[in-house]
Design a protein around this motif. Sequence first.
Motif, mmCIF file in Angstrom:
data_model
loop_
_atom_site.group_PDB
_atom_site.id
_atom_site.type_symbol
_atom_site.label_atom_id
_atom_site.label_comp_id
_atom_site.label_asym_id
_atom_site.label_seq_id
_atom_site.Cartn_x
_atom_site.Cartn_y
_atom_site.Cartn_z
ATOM 1 N N SER A 90 0.827 -1.203 0.000
ATOM 2 C CA SER A 90 0.000 0.000 0.000
ATOM 3 C C SER A 90 0.868 1.263 0.000
ATOM 4 O O SER A 90 0.618 2.203 -0.751
ATOM 5 N N GLU A 91 1.899 1.263 0.845
ATOM 6 C CA GLU A 91 2.812 2.412 0.898
ATOM 7 C C GLU A 91 3.553 2.581 -0.425
ATOM 8 O O GLU A 91 3.714 3.700 -0.918
ATOM 9 N N LEU A 92 4.021 1.462 -1.006
ATOM 10 C CA LEU A 92 4.727 1.536 -2.282
ATOM 11 C C LEU A 92 3.810 2.043 -3.393
ATOM 12 O O LEU A 92 4.230 2.838 -4.241
ATOM 13 N N LEU A 93 2.571 1.575 -3.389
ATOM 14 C CA LEU A 93 1.619 2.057 -4.383
ATOM 15 C C LEU A 93 1.384 3.558 -4.232
ATOM 16 O O LEU A 93 1.357 4.300 -5.212
ATOM 17 N N GLY A 94 1.243 3.989 -2.992
ATOM 18 C CA GLY A 94 1.036 5.418 -2.737
ATOM 19 C C GLY A 94 2.223 6.249 -3.177
ATOM 20 O O GLY A 94 2.065 7.266 -3.862
ATOM 21 N N SER A 95 3.433 5.820 -2.794
ATOM 22 C CA SER A 95 4.613 6.594 -3.173
ATOM 23 C C SER A 95 4.864 6.504 -4.678
ATOM 24 O O SER A 95 5.260 7.491 -5.297
ATOM 25 N N GLY A 96 4.611 5.343 -5.268
ATOM 26 C CA GLY A 96 4.764 5.203 -6.721
ATOM 27 C C GLY A 96 3.784 6.091 -7.461
ATOM 28 O O GLY A 96 4.137 6.748 -8.451
ATOM 29 N N LYS A 97 2.563 6.111 -6.975
ATOM 30 C CA LYS A 97 1.544 6.958 -7.593
ATOM 31 C C LYS A 97 1.942 8.433 -7.496
ATOM 32 O O LYS A 97 1.827 9.180 -8.468
ATOM 33 N N ALA A 98 2.431 8.835 -6.321
ATOM 34 C CA ALA A 98 2.875 10.223 -6.133
ATOM 35 C C ALA A 98 4.053 10.537 -7.047
ATOM 36 O O ALA A 98 4.113 11.613 -7.658
ATOM 37 N N MET A 99 4.982 9.577 -7.158
ATOM 38 C CA MET A 99 6.148 9.773 -8.022
ATOM 39 C C MET A 99 5.718 9.909 -9.479
ATOM 40 O O MET A 99 6.172 10.811 -10.191
ATOM 41 N N PHE A 100 4.837 9.030 -9.931
ATOM 42 C CA PHE A 100 4.370 9.110 -11.309
ATOM 43 C C PHE A 100 3.580 10.395 -11.555
ATOM 44 O O PHE A 100 3.666 10.987 -12.632
ATOM 45 N N GLN A 101 2.834 10.837 -10.558
ATOM 46 C CA GLN A 101 2.093 12.095 -10.687
ATOM 47 C C GLN A 101 3.077 13.247 -10.852
ATOM 48 O O GLN A 101 2.899 14.111 -11.722
ATOM 49 N N LYS A 102 4.136 13.253 -10.041
ATOM 50 C CA LYS A 102 5.155 14.310 -10.123
ATOM 51 C C LYS A 102 5.854 14.260 -11.478
ATOM 52 O O LYS A 102 6.038 15.296 -12.125
ATOM 53 N N ILE A 103 6.238 13.067 -11.902
ATOM 54 C CA ILE A 103 6.895 12.915 -13.200
ATOM 55 C C ILE A 103 5.949 13.347 -14.317
ATOM 56 O O ILE A 103 6.357 14.023 -15.265
ATOM 57 N N GLY A 104 4.689 12.975 -14.200
ATOM 58 C CA GLY A 104 3.695 13.369 -15.200
ATOM 59 C C GLY A 104 3.530 14.875 -15.267
ATOM 60 O O GLY A 104 3.451 15.456 -16.356
ATOM 61 N N ASP A 105 3.490 15.513 -14.090
ATOM 62 C CA ASP A 105 3.375 16.974 -14.057
ATOM 63 C C ASP A 105 4.603 17.634 -14.689
ATOM 64 O O ASP A 105 4.483 18.586 -15.459
ATOM 65 N N GLU A 106 5.802 17.127 -14.347
ATOM 66 C CA GLU A 106 7.035 17.672 -14.921
ATOM 67 C C GLU A 106 7.062 17.465 -16.439
ATOM 68 O O GLU A 106 7.475 18.353 -17.182
ATOM 69 N N PHE A 107 6.628 16.286 -16.891
ATOM 70 C CA PHE A 107 6.587 16.002 -18.324
ATOM 71 C C PHE A 107 5.642 16.978 -19.032
ATOM 72 O O PHE A 107 5.972 17.539 -20.077
ATOM 73 N N GLU A 108 4.470 17.182 -18.427
ATOM 74 C CA GLU A 108 3.493 18.101 -19.008
ATOM 75 C C GLU A 108 4.058 19.517 -19.090
ATOM 76 O O GLU A 108 3.949 20.177 -20.136
ATOM 77 N N GLU A 109 4.690 19.975 -18.016
ATOM 78 C CA GLU A 109 5.286 21.313 -18.021
ATOM 79 C C GLU A 109 6.358 21.429 -19.092
ATOM 80 O O GLU A 109 6.428 22.430 -19.811
ATOM 81 N N ARG A 110 7.202 20.397 -19.203
ATOM 82 C CA ARG A 110 8.287 20.419 -20.203
ATOM 83 C C ARG A 110 7.713 20.419 -21.615
ATOM 84 O O ARG A 110 8.196 21.151 -22.486
ATOM 85 N N MET A 111 6.703 19.602 -21.864
ATOM 86 C CA MET A 111 6.093 19.563 -23.192
ATOM 87 C C MET A 111 5.458 20.909 -23.541
ATOM 88 O O MET A 111 5.562 21.374 -24.680
ATOM 89 N N ILE A 112 4.823 21.561 -22.583
ATOM 90 C CA ILE A 112 4.225 22.879 -22.824
ATOM 91 C C ILE A 112 5.324 23.885 -23.135
ATOM 92 O O ILE A 112 5.177 24.703 -24.052
ATOM 93 N N MET A 113 6.444 23.799 -22.396
ATOM 94 C CA MET A 113 7.560 24.707 -22.635
ATOM 95 C C MET A 113 8.162 24.475 -24.026
ATOM 96 O O MET A 113 8.447 25.432 -24.757
ATOM 97 N N VAL A 114 8.366 23.223 -24.417
ATOM 98 C CA VAL A 114 8.901 22.903 -25.746
ATOM 99 C C VAL A 114 7.954 23.437 -26.819
ATOM 100 O O VAL A 114 8.391 24.036 -27.813
ATOM 101 N N HIS A 115 6.662 23.234 -26.626
ATOM 102 C CA HIS A 115 5.669 23.721 -27.579
ATOM 103 C C HIS A 115 5.744 25.240 -27.695
ATOM 104 O O HIS A 115 5.769 25.795 -28.808
ATOM 105 N N LYS A 116 5.799 25.908 -26.565
ATOM 106 C CA LYS A 116 5.857 27.371 -26.544
ATOM 107 C C LYS A 116 7.114 27.873 -27.254
ATOM 108 O O LYS A 116 7.043 28.806 -28.070
ATOM 109 N N GLU A 117 8.266 27.254 -26.956
ATOM 110 C CA GLU A 117 9.524 27.651 -27.603
ATOM 111 C C GLU A 117 9.443 27.459 -29.119
ATOM 112 O O GLU A 117 9.899 28.315 -29.888
#
Length: 130
Positions: free
Chosen positions: A63-90
């Motif tokens: 349960s703890e691993l799922l929670g931390s993995g989910k949080a990690m993937f959410q963070k990575i997903g958010d960073e990916f989204e921000e980077r893709m928006i920045m690349v698009h904007k550039e």
Amino acid sequence: MENKDSESRRKRMKPDEEEEGAISDSEKAQNEELETFVAGSEEVELAVAHILEKIERFTQLVSELLGSGKAMFQKIGDEFEERMIMVHKEQIEKWQEEIRELRILDASNEEANALLHNARGLLHHAHVDS
């Protein structure tokens, strides 16, 4: 609780003092086996309880691993989204700059073309006049 039940069964099964001498050896052996079985059951119950504790700890870990993995993937997903928006904007900014440069070049070419057209017209009139 199981111990109390088996103990009360043994007490009920125990014959009176008068009948005690009449108990056969096989009955004594059966009683001893029952006591051994009860002791074995306690050991089994302890082993089962230990396994259940392992299951609980493992379930908690998963349960703890799922929670931390989910949080990690959410963070990575958010960073990916921000980077893709920045690349698009550039990239959009680069293309918009290319469009501006093309328009400036086109305007400059139009001015040069207009000057050349006027020069031809003057040369043509000057040549016709002579």
